[in-house]
Write a protein that holds these residues in place. Structure first.
Motif, PDB file in Angstrom:
ATOM      1  N   ASP A  25      68.949  -3.345  82.224  1.00  0.00           N
ATOM      2  CA  ASP A  25      68.605  -2.648  83.243  1.00  0.00           C
ATOM      3  C   ASP A  25      69.522  -1.362  83.501  1.00  0.00           C
ATOM      4  OD1 ASP A  25      66.815  -4.688  84.091  1.00  0.00           O
ATOM      5  OD2 ASP A  25      68.268  -6.015  85.195  1.00  0.00           O
ATOM      6  N   MET A  26      70.807  -1.794  83.144  1.00  0.00           N
ATOM      7  CA  MET A  26      71.751  -0.404  83.258  1.00  0.00           C
ATOM      8  C   MET A  26      71.341   0.637  82.035  1.00  0.00           C
ATOM      9  SD  MET A  26      75.243  -2.334  84.186  1.00  0.00           S
ATOM     10  CE  MET A  26      75.827  -2.531  82.639  1.00  0.00           C
ATOM     11  N   ALA A  27      70.917   0.235  81.067  1.00  0.00           N
ATOM     12  CA  ALA A  27      70.550   1.156  79.797  1.00  0.00           C
ATOM     13  C   ALA A  27      69.514   2.051  80.290  1.00  0.00           C
ATOM     14  CB  ALA A  27      70.299   0.317  78.756  1.00  0.00           C
ATOM     15  N   VAL A  28      68.476   1.622  80.966  1.00  0.00           N
ATOM     16  CA  VAL A  28      67.322   2.182  81.409  1.00  0.00           C
ATOM     17  C   VAL A  28      67.504   3.243  82.314  1.00  0.00           C
ATOM     18  CG1 VAL A  28      65.223   2.098  82.729  1.00  0.00           C
ATOM     19  CG2 VAL A  28      65.359   0.326  80.663  1.00  0.00           C
ATOM     20  N   LYS A  29      68.724   2.832  83.468  1.00  0.00           N
ATOM     21  CA  LYS A  29      68.972   3.870  84.371  1.00  0.00           C
ATOM     22  C   LYS A  29      69.964   5.089  83.763  1.00  0.00           C
ATOM     23  CE  LYS A  29      68.935   0.425  88.133  1.00  0.00           C
ATOM     24  NZ  LYS A  29      69.425  -0.603  88.943  1.00  0.00           N
ATOM     25  N   ALA A  30      70.887   4.502  82.839  1.00  0.00           N
ATOM     26  CA  ALA A  30      71.386   5.460  82.137  1.00  0.00           C
ATOM     27  C   ALA A  30      70.556   6.586  81.315  1.00  0.00           C
ATOM     28  CB  ALA A  30      72.554   5.057  81.378  1.00  0.00           C
ATOM     29  N   ALA A  31      69.671   6.270  80.563  1.00  0.00           N
ATOM     30  CA  ALA A  31      68.693   6.782  80.086  1.00  0.00           C
ATOM     31  C   ALA A  31      68.081   7.961  81.115  1.00  0.00           C
ATOM     32  CB  ALA A  31      67.867   6.105  78.989  1.00  0.00           C
ATOM     33  N   GLU A  32      67.316   7.109  81.879  1.00  0.00           N
ATOM     34  CA  GLU A  32      66.532   8.023  82.943  1.00  0.00           C
ATOM     35  C   GLU A  32      67.493   8.962  83.525  1.00  0.00           C
ATOM     36  OE1 GLU A  32      65.011   4.842  85.497  1.00  0.00           O
ATOM     37  OE2 GLU A  32      63.379   4.699  84.584  1.00  0.00           O
ATOM     38  N   ARG A  33      68.601   8.795  83.646  1.00  0.00           N
ATOM     39  CA  ARG A  33      69.608   9.732  84.344  1.00  0.00           C
ATOM     40  C   ARG A  33      69.805  10.852  83.326  1.00  0.00           C
ATOM     41  NH1 ARG A  33      74.448   7.577  87.629  1.00  0.00           N
ATOM     42  NH2 ARG A  33      72.661   7.167  88.933  1.00  0.00           N
ATOM     43  N   ILE A  77      65.175  16.672  79.556  1.00  0.00           N
ATOM     44  CA  ILE A  77      64.713  16.153  78.217  1.00  0.00           C
ATOM     45  C   ILE A  77      63.402  15.480  78.201  1.00  0.00           C
ATOM     46  CG2 ILE A  77      65.242  14.574  76.411  1.00  0.00           C
ATOM     47  CD1 ILE A  77      68.376  14.954  77.226  1.00  0.00           C
ATOM     48  N   SER A  78      62.689  15.800  77.432  1.00  0.00           N
ATOM     49  CA  SER A  78      61.254  15.154  77.339  1.00  0.00           C
ATOM     50  C   SER A  78      61.217  13.901  76.533  1.00  0.00           C
ATOM     51  CB  SER A  78      60.271  16.324  76.611  1.00  0.00           C
ATOM     52  OG  SER A  78      59.200  15.391  76.293  1.00  0.00           O
ATOM     53  N   LYS A  79      60.709  13.084  77.328  1.00  0.00           N
ATOM     54  CA  LYS A  79      60.906  11.450  76.724  1.00  0.00           C
ATOM     55  C   LYS A  79      59.962  11.598  75.328  1.00  0.00           C
ATOM     56  CE  LYS A  79      61.163   8.817  80.749  1.00  0.00           C
ATOM     57  NZ  LYS A  79      60.526   7.587  81.596  1.00  0.00           N
ATOM     58  N   GLY A  80      59.004  12.431  75.023  1.00  0.00           N
ATOM     59  CA  GLY A  80      58.242  12.424  73.821  1.00  0.00           C
ATOM     60  C   GLY A  80      58.898  12.956  72.752  1.00  0.00           C
ATOM     61  N   SER A  81      60.374  13.643  72.969  1.00  0.00           N
ATOM     62  CA  SER A  81      61.054  14.451  72.080  1.00  0.00           C
ATOM     63  C   SER A  81      61.885  13.156  71.024  1.00  0.00           C
ATOM     64  CB  SER A  81      61.999  15.365  72.469  1.00  0.00           C
ATOM     65  OG  SER A  81      63.079  14.811  73.343  1.00  0.00           O
ATOM     66  N   ILE A  82      62.010  11.945  71.919  1.00  0.00           N
ATOM     67  CA  ILE A  82      63.044  10.986  71.099  1.00  0.00           C
ATOM     68  C   ILE A  82      62.006  10.308  70.129  1.00  0.00           C
ATOM     69  CG2 ILE A  82      64.088   8.782  71.642  1.00  0.00           C
ATOM     70  CD1 ILE A  82      65.066  11.158  73.222  1.00  0.00           C
ATOM     71  N   CYS A  95      63.832  -2.641  71.909  1.00  0.00           N
ATOM     72  CA  CYS A  95      62.515  -2.686  72.058  1.00  0.00           C
ATOM     73  C   CYS A  95      62.175  -2.599  73.584  1.00  0.00           C
ATOM     74  CB  CYS A  95      61.776  -3.707  71.271  1.00  0.00           C
ATOM     75  SG  CYS A  95      62.147  -3.875  69.367  1.00  0.00           S
ATOM     76  N   LEU A  96      62.763  -3.426  74.449  1.00  0.00           N
ATOM     77  CA  LEU A  96      62.555  -3.588  75.807  1.00  0.00           C
ATOM     78  C   LEU A  96      62.843  -2.249  76.497  1.00  0.00           C
ATOM     79  CD1 LEU A  96      64.356  -6.882  76.495  1.00  0.00           C
ATOM     80  CD2 LEU A  96      61.910  -6.643  75.976  1.00  0.00           C
ATOM     81  N   ARG A 106      60.308  -0.130  78.810  1.00  0.00           N
ATOM     82  CA  ARG A 106      60.579   0.181  79.965  1.00  0.00           C
ATOM     83  C   ARG A 106      60.680   1.892  80.235  1.00  0.00           C
ATOM     84  NH1 ARG A 106      64.276  -3.673  82.479  1.00  0.00           N
ATOM     85  NH2 ARG A 106      64.880  -2.367  83.840  1.00  0.00           N
ATOM     86  N   LEU A 107      61.072   2.721  79.338  1.00  0.00           N
ATOM     87  CA  LEU A 107      61.257   3.835  79.505  1.00  0.00           C
ATOM     88  C   LEU A 107      59.777   4.738  79.327  1.00  0.00           C
ATOM     89  CD1 LEU A 107      64.642   4.536  77.945  1.00  0.00           C
ATOM     90  CD2 LEU A 107      64.098   4.959  80.181  1.00  0.00           C
ATOM     91  N   GLN A 108      59.059   4.128  78.496  1.00  0.00           N
ATOM     92  CA  GLN A 108      57.758   4.337  78.273  1.00  0.00           C
ATOM     93  C   GLN A 108      57.920   5.575  77.438  1.00  0.00           C
ATOM     94  OE1 GLN A 108      54.449   3.268  79.404  1.00  0.00           O
ATOM     95  NE2 GLN A 108      55.779   1.945  79.427  1.00  0.00           N
ATOM     96  N   LEU A 109      58.562   5.250  76.207  1.00  0.00           N
ATOM     97  CA  LEU A 109      58.676   6.424  74.982  1.00  0.00           C
ATOM     98  C   LEU A 109      57.691   6.066  74.036  1.00  0.00           C
ATOM     99  CD1 LEU A 109      62.929   6.184  74.677  1.00  0.00           C
ATOM    100  CD2 LEU A 109      61.337   7.692  75.918  1.00  0.00           C
ATOM    101  N   PRO A 110      57.443   7.092  73.392  1.00  0.00           N
ATOM    102  CA  PRO A 110      56.498   6.691  72.157  1.00  0.00           C
ATOM    103  C   PRO A 110      56.537   5.404  71.477  1.00  0.00           C
ATOM    104  CG  PRO A 110      57.319   9.121  72.342  1.00  0.00           C
ATOM    105  CD  PRO A 110      58.243   8.348  73.214  1.00  0.00           C
ATOM    106  N   THR A 111      55.538   5.067  71.001  1.00  0.00           N
ATOM    107  CA  THR A 111      55.768   3.705  70.205  1.00  0.00           C
ATOM    108  C   THR A 111      55.900   4.102  68.827  1.00  0.00           C
ATOM    109  OG1 THR A 111      53.168   3.743  69.728  1.00  0.00           O
ATOM    110  CG2 THR A 111      54.051   2.493  71.611  1.00  0.00           C
ATOM    111  N   LYS A 112      55.745   5.271  68.328  1.00  0.00           N
ATOM    112  CA  LYS A 112      56.076   5.781  66.850  1.00  0.00           C
ATOM    113  C   LYS A 112      57.472   5.852  66.507  1.00  0.00           C
ATOM    114  CE  LYS A 112      55.680  10.746  67.882  1.00  0.00           C
ATOM    115  NZ  LYS A 112      54.776  11.934  67.589  1.00  0.00           N
ATOM    116  N   ILE A 113      58.296   5.503  67.303  1.00  0.00           N
ATOM    117  CA  ILE A 113      59.527   5.564  67.178  1.00  0.00           C
ATOM    118  C   ILE A 113      60.430   4.324  66.523  1.00  0.00           C
ATOM    119  CG2 ILE A 113      59.853   7.340  69.339  1.00  0.00           C
ATOM    120  CD1 ILE A 113      61.502   5.210  70.832  1.00  0.00           C
ATOM    121  N   GLY A 114      61.595   4.583  66.113  1.00  0.00           N
ATOM    122  CA  GLY A 114      62.618   3.510  65.565  1.00  0.00           C
ATOM    123  C   GLY A 114      63.377   2.904  66.689  1.00  0.00           C
ATOM    124  N   ALA A 115      63.664   1.758  66.711  1.00  0.00           N
ATOM    125  CA  ALA A 115      64.425   1.038  67.828  1.00  0.00           C
ATOM    126  C   ALA A 115      65.309  -0.058  67.219  1.00  0.00           C
ATOM    127  CB  ALA A 115      63.851   0.730  68.892  1.00  0.00           C
TER     128      ALA A 115
END
Length: 337
Positions: free
Chosen positions: A54-62, A69-74, A93-94, A98-107
C-alpha cells in the motif's frame, strides 16, 4: 552507457507517534532523554490495515505526479522489503497491477534491510548497463513497527514506517558510480524475527522480560543493540575506504556523506571516528526515525530540497543480515532534484 538517479519521492503514513506519547506509556523516560539519545522526536506508524505494498504504491504515485513521469516509460520494478504482503505472489507483481503499469515489464522483490537502497541502486545499474531496462522503478517500503512488541520502548523510539520511490534511468543528473558491497551472515541472530516463516512457522509464545523490563520474544523484532553497534563501528569505516577507493576518490573529494540513518548516537559516533566535518554529513532523523531501507532516499530527497545535492555524494547502508553497501553519486546540478 551510464545509470542515473532521475527522480525521488517518498510517502509517510498518516499516524504520527511523538516522544510525548511514548513518555505517557513509559514514564521512566523523558522527552529530552529520547531526543538526546536517538535524535528522533516523532515517527510515522503504518495503519492497522496498511501494508508495505500500500505504501509502495503511494510513494510511486507521488513520484509520477511530482516529476511528470509517464507510467508507460517504466520497464522494470525492483521492490525492497522485509515486510511483504504475502509469501507469494511477489509483491512487485502486485505493485505493477495496482499502478497499472505495462505488462511487458520485469518485476521482482529482494529482501534486505538498512543496506537495501544501496543494493537496489546496484541492481538498477546492472539492469541498465546490461541493456535489460532503461527506466527502473526502485521502491523501498517497510512496516517494522508491526513487528515490535508494545512494551519494547527501545525499538519503538527508533523505528518508523515509510516508503520511497526512485526512478533510475539512462539519463539524469545524478550519475551512479561504483559500489562496495559486503555480507556476514554470522550476525543474523542479532537483528531477527525468529518465527512466522518456514524455519519456525508457529509462534513460540515465549515472551519474557529482562532485568530492565524489556520484552524478549521470538515472535517480535529482536535487536542486540551492543552487537549491532560493534558491527557498525568495525564495518563502516572499512566500507567508506573501499567505496572511495573503487571510485578513485579521497575523503576530501566528497561533498556530502549520507549514511543509513540508524539513530543519532551511532551516526554521530561514526562521523567522529571517520573525522568527517559536520557540514559534510547529512542527517534527517528527527521527524521520521529509522525507516530501514528508506532512510537514505528520504535523506537524499530532503538534501535535494535544501540544494545540497552537488558534487560527489557518498552513500553507506549497513545493518540487518549483516549486510552493508556503499556507492558514490556524482551530481551535475546544484539546487534540487
Amino acid at each position: 552507457m551510464k545509470a542515473y538517479i532521475k527522480a525521488l519521492s517518498y510517502y509517510l503514513p498518516e499516524t504520527v507517534l511523538t516522544n510525548n506519547e511514548l513518555v505517557e506509556e513509559f514514564p521512566e523516560w523523558t522527552v529530552e532523554k529520547i531526543a538526546n539519545k536517538v535524535g528522533i522526536k516523532e515517527r510515522h506508524i503504518s495503519g492497522q490495515d496498511e501494508t508495505a505494498v500500500d505504501m509502495a504504491v503511494k510513494a510511486a504515485e507521488r513520484l509520477f505526479e511530482e516529476n511528470d513521469i509517464s507510467k508507460g516509460s517504466i520497464d522494470f520494478i525492483l521492490f525492497c522489503t522485509q515486510s511483504p504482503d504475502y509469501f507469494l505472489p511477489t509483491s512487485a507483481c502486485l505493485i505493477q497491477d495496482r499502478l497499472q503499469l505495462p505488462t511487458k515489464i520485469g518485476a521482482l522483490d529482494y529482501n534486505l534491510g538498512c543496506s537495501g537502497y544501496v543494493y537496489g541502486l546496484s541492481l538498477c545499474k546492472g539492469l541498465i548497463l546490461g541493456r535489460i531496462a532503461q527506466n527502473v522503478l526502485l521502491i523501498t517500503a517497510e512496516t517494522y513497527t508491526k513487528h515490535i512488541h508494545p512494551r519494547d520502548k527501545g525499538n519503538r523510539t527508533i523505528f518508523g514506517d515509510a516508503a520511497t520511490a526512485t526512478l533510475v534511468s539512462v539519463e539524469g543528473k545524478i550519475e551512479i558510480g561504483n559500489f562496495s558491497l559486503g555480507t556476514d551472515g554470522k550476525g543474523a541472530e542479532n537483528l531477527i524475527i525468529k518465527t512466522g516463516a518456514s524455519r519456525n512457522p508457529i509462534k513460540a509464545n515465549d515472551l519474557n522480560f529482562d532485568e530492565n523490563g524489556n520484552p524478549i520474544s521470538s515472535d517480535f523484532l529482536y535487536m542486540n543493540g551492543v552487537e549491532i553497534f560493534n558491527f557498525t563501528l568495525d564495518t563502516v569505516p572499512l566500507l567508506i575506504n573501499e567505496t572511495l577507493f573503487k571510485n578513485s576518490l579521497h575523503k576530501e573529494n566528497i561533498d556530502l556523506f549520507v549514511f543509513h540513518q540508524a539513530n543519532q548516537y551511532i551516526i554521530d559516533f561514526l562521523r567522529k571516528k571517520l573525522k568527517i566535518e559536520k557540514d559534510k554529513f547529512y542527517i534527517y532523523l528527527e521527524k521520521v526515525g529509522n525507516t530501514v531501507s528508506s532512510t537514505i532516499p528520504i535523506a537524499l530527497y530532503e538534501a535535494g530540497k535544501e540544494g545540497r545535492l552537488c558534487g560527489n555524494i557518498c552513500l553507506a547502508g549497513f545493518g540487518v543480515g549483516y549486510s552493508w553497501g556503499g556507492v558514490v553519486l556524482k551530481c551535475s546540478f546544484e539546487k534540487t532534484l
